[in-house]
Enzyme design. Structure first.
Site, PDB file in Angstrom:
ATOM      1  N   PRO A 287       0.801  -1.223   0.000  1.00  0.00           N
ATOM      2  CA  PRO A 287       0.000   0.000   0.000  1.00  0.00           C
ATOM      3  C   PRO A 287       0.838   1.280   0.000  1.00  0.00           C
ATOM      4  O   PRO A 287       1.923   1.328   0.577  1.00  0.00           O
ATOM      5  CB  PRO A 287      -0.770  -0.099   1.325  1.00  0.00           C
ATOM      6  N   GLY A 288       0.316   2.282  -0.656  1.00  0.00           N
ATOM      7  CA  GLY A 288       0.922   3.612  -0.606  1.00  0.00           C
ATOM      8  C   GLY A 288      -0.071   4.609  -0.041  1.00  0.00           C
ATOM      9  O   GLY A 288       0.017   5.062   1.094  1.00  0.00           O
ATOM     10  N   ARG A 325      -2.030  16.273  -8.897  1.00  0.00           N
ATOM     11  CA  ARG A 325      -3.175  15.365  -9.005  1.00  0.00           C
ATOM     12  C   ARG A 325      -4.417  16.021  -9.610  1.00  0.00           C
ATOM     13  O   ARG A 325      -5.081  15.420 -10.460  1.00  0.00           O
ATOM     14  CB  ARG A 325      -3.504  14.724  -7.656  1.00  0.00           C
ATOM     15  N   CYS A 361       1.719  28.978 -15.873  1.00  0.00           N
ATOM     16  CA  CYS A 361       1.072  29.512 -17.083  1.00  0.00           C
ATOM     17  C   CYS A 361       0.348  28.427 -17.872  1.00  0.00           C
ATOM     18  O   CYS A 361       0.731  28.108 -19.003  1.00  0.00           O
ATOM     19  CB  CYS A 361       2.121  30.183 -17.947  1.00  0.00           C
ATOM     20  N   GLU A 362      -0.644  27.798 -17.263  1.00  0.00           N
ATOM     21  CA  GLU A 362      -1.474  26.815 -17.954  1.00  0.00           C
ATOM     22  C   GLU A 362      -2.856  26.850 -17.333  1.00  0.00           C
ATOM     23  O   GLU A 362      -2.975  26.942 -16.108  1.00  0.00           O
ATOM     24  CB  GLU A 362      -0.934  25.391 -17.738  1.00  0.00           C
TER      25      GLU A 362
HETATM   26  N1  LLP Z   1       2.323  -1.455  -6.104  1.00  0.00           N
HETATM   27  C1  LLP Z   1       2.479  -1.132  -7.400  1.00  0.00           C
HETATM   28  C2  LLP Z   1       3.100  -2.087  -8.307  1.00  0.00           C
HETATM   29  C3  LLP Z   1       2.025   0.119  -7.854  1.00  0.00           C
HETATM   30  O1  LLP Z   1       2.163   0.442  -9.140  1.00  0.00           O
HETATM   31  C4  LLP Z   1       1.415   1.025  -6.950  1.00  0.00           C
HETATM   32  C5  LLP Z   1       0.949   2.327  -7.395  1.00  0.00           C
HETATM   33  C6  LLP Z   1       1.303   0.638  -5.601  1.00  0.00           C
HETATM   34  C7  LLP Z   1       1.761  -0.620  -5.211  1.00  0.00           C
HETATM   35  C8  LLP Z   1       0.683   1.523  -4.560  1.00  0.00           C
HETATM   36  O2  LLP Z   1      -0.646   1.791  -4.836  1.00  0.00           O
HETATM   37  P1  LLP Z   1      -1.550   2.602  -3.782  1.00  0.00           P
HETATM   38  O3  LLP Z   1      -1.716   1.741  -2.562  1.00  0.00           O
HETATM   39  O4  LLP Z   1      -0.830   3.857  -3.444  1.00  0.00           O
HETATM   40  O5  LLP Z   1      -2.799   2.834  -4.511  1.00  0.00           O
HETATM   41  N2  LLP Z   1      -0.241   9.031  -9.007  1.00  0.00           N
HETATM   42  C9  LLP Z   1      -1.538   8.412  -8.843  1.00  0.00           C
HETATM   43  C10 LLP Z   1      -1.424   7.017  -8.278  1.00  0.00           C
HETATM   44  C11 LLP Z   1      -0.547   6.102  -9.097  1.00  0.00           C
HETATM   45  C12 LLP Z   1      -0.378   4.748  -8.491  1.00  0.00           C
HETATM   46  C13 LLP Z   1       0.727   4.003  -9.164  1.00  0.00           C
HETATM   47  N3  LLP Z   1       0.995   2.715  -8.610  1.00  0.00           N
HETATM   48  C14 LLP Z   1      -2.402   9.304  -7.983  1.00  0.00           C
HETATM   49  O6  LLP Z   1      -1.938  10.350  -7.551  1.00  0.00           O
HETATM   50  O7  LLP Z   1      -3.566   8.997  -7.760  1.00  0.00           O
END
Ligand code: LLP
Length: 433
Positions: A287-288, A325, A361-362
């Site tokens: 998780p992130g 985002r 500037c966008e």
């Molecule tokens: N594992 C892999 C292989 C991933 O590609 C990702 C996120 C994660 C784990 C973690 O996912 P999470 O738990 O954070 O959903 N920039 C975008 C999100 C891109 C996610 C990319 N991969 C945003 O700001 O919504």
């Protein structure tokens, strides 16, 4: 988000006044709460403790923090001390994990385009597992491991072709995505991998997308993965762990369907796996957002108010380069003044519906749209849910130095990243002789 609370109308992060932080450190400014990080982390442990497997020593659960969501080494050090593993997608992220006190032996290397140099670095550091995404990557890893005289531990990331029902840019488990080994080819790919002399098959991995607010797509993906696991094992290759990826969404306060609570989600996943498996296996999560998103805010100051016939703009000092985002995904972030104003507008304070926009500037440079706010120039605003994919996606567009980052711990605020200077931005550039 109890670690972000108000006292007499003023926003606090834990025991620290946000307004004072903005005065002392300037804006744009990212502020994270250590207690919020720890609480989000504990929710994964709580879910594990509720699951049927909790007392089974043969079925471990490991959480690897997706470093891409927030790679500040101060933030990562909090997780390292909590016993976290890490999920990385580049050599740079591995270097950050090591600098933060994390262990390579608890780090999983994901990503669709690992270079040979990155593989070498990760093998020498001793990462726990490579999540391999294609046959050519298997071949390259086998060759690099052979050169180093080691065997690389691997999982294959399989693409279960399920719809996570999230934004198309952040859904990754559908056939049309670039990620993972196609489901129909996965069994063969495992047979190939198991014959490669410098690889050792450890597990299986899938990650279906991000900001997912329902559990069903995970259960669908897991059912497919478990079927595949049985086939792979009947071919003679044991699968020790199932990595279910990351992706659990958070509540951004936009009135959309709220995600399940982390502990309930974790328990459901673990019990589903155990109820449908031929044997207990280790389960990994990556998780992130669910660990970081609601653990941080972005502070910004109103530079100008620009009322207009069709739109009222509040021009602030943070922009799409600081938080991309909204521009990229039309993402909603809750915005509130750091010091609440009296509903009876004072002179010079304008109560209007504003678009909160930055100086870039966008026209795509906006942080929030159509927000009812009482504002005056000089007010500080808090942009919520900015702890994941905020700073890590920041750029220097328009030669804007990136924001400082603070980590609040109780009544103390630690600078975990200094504000960038303009001189740093072009320090590596040269004019022609
Ligand atoms: N594992 C892999 C292989 C991933 O590609 C990702 C996120 C994660 C784990 C973690 O996912 P999470 O738990 O954070 O959903 N920039 C975008 C999100 C891109 C996610 C990319 N991969 C945003 O700001 O919504």
């Amino acid at each position: 988000m109890t670690h972000f609370h108000r006292q007499a109308g003023t926003l606090f992060v834990e025991g620290v006044s946000v307004s004072q932080l903005a005065q002392q450190h300037g804006t744009p400014l990212y502020v994270y709460s250590r207690a919020a990080l720890a609480e989000a982390w504990e929710a994964y442990a709580a879910g594990t403790a509720l699951a049927k497997r909790h007392s089974d020593p043969n079925a471990k659960v490991k959480v690897h923090v997706a470093v891409k969501a927030n790679s500040n080494i101060g933030v990562l050090s909090v997780f390292a001390r909590l016993g976290a593993g890490f999920d990385i997608v580049s050599a740079g992220e591995l270097a950050r994990v090591l600098a933060a006190g994390g262990q390579a032996s608890d780090t999983v290397f994901s990503g669709v385009g690992k270079s040979a140099a990155e593989m070498r670095y990760a093998l020498q550091a001793g990462v726990k597992c490579f999540n391999v995404e294609s046959l050519p990557e298997l071949e390259r890893l086998n060759a690099v491991a052979g050169e180093l005289g080691v065997r690389a531990p691997i999982s294959l990331r399989v693409n279960p072709d399920v719809n996570p029902k999230t934004h198309p840019y952040i859904s990754t488990g559908l056939k049309g995505n670039k990620f993972g080994v196609a489901f129909s080819e996965a069994r063969k790919a495992y047979a190939t991998a198991s014959k490669m002399p410098n690889l050792v098959v450890h597990g299986i991995d899938c990650h279906i997308g991000s900001q997912i607010t329902e559990t069903e797509p995970y259960l669908d993906a897991i059912d497919k993965v478990l079927e595949l696991v049985d086939e792979i094992e009947s071919d003679g290759t044991p699968i020790q762990h199932i990595d279910v990826g990351g992706g659990l969404g958070i509540d951004y306060g936009d009135g959309g369907s709220p995600p399940p609570k982390t502990a309930d989600f974790v328990r459901t996943i673990l019990d589903h796996i155990d109820d449908h498996s031929t044997k207990r296996r280790d389960v990994w999560f990556e998780p992130g957002r669910s660990l970081l998103g609601n653990s941080g805010i972005l502070l910004t100051t109103v530079e100008y108010l620009k009322p207009g016939e069709e739109k009222n703009f509040a021009i602030v000092d943070a922009a799409m380069n600081d938080l991309s985002r909204p521009a990229l995904y039309q993402a909603f972030h809750r915005v509130e003044p750091v010091i609440s104003r009296d509903p009876d507008p004072e002179p010079g304070v304008l109560a209007r519906t504003y678009d909160i926009v930055g100086p870039v500037c966008e026209s795509g440079d906006w942080l929030a749209r159509d927000r009812e706010l009482l504002l005056a120039p000089g007010d500080t605003l808090a942009v919520f849910s900015a702890g994941a994919y905020g700073f890590t996606m920041a750029s220097n567009y328009n030669t804007r130095p990136r924001a400082a980052e603070l980590l609040v711990d109780g009544t103390e605020a630690h600078v975990v990243r200094e504000r960038e200077t303009v001189a740093q931005l072009f320090a590596g550039e040269r004019v022609l002789p």
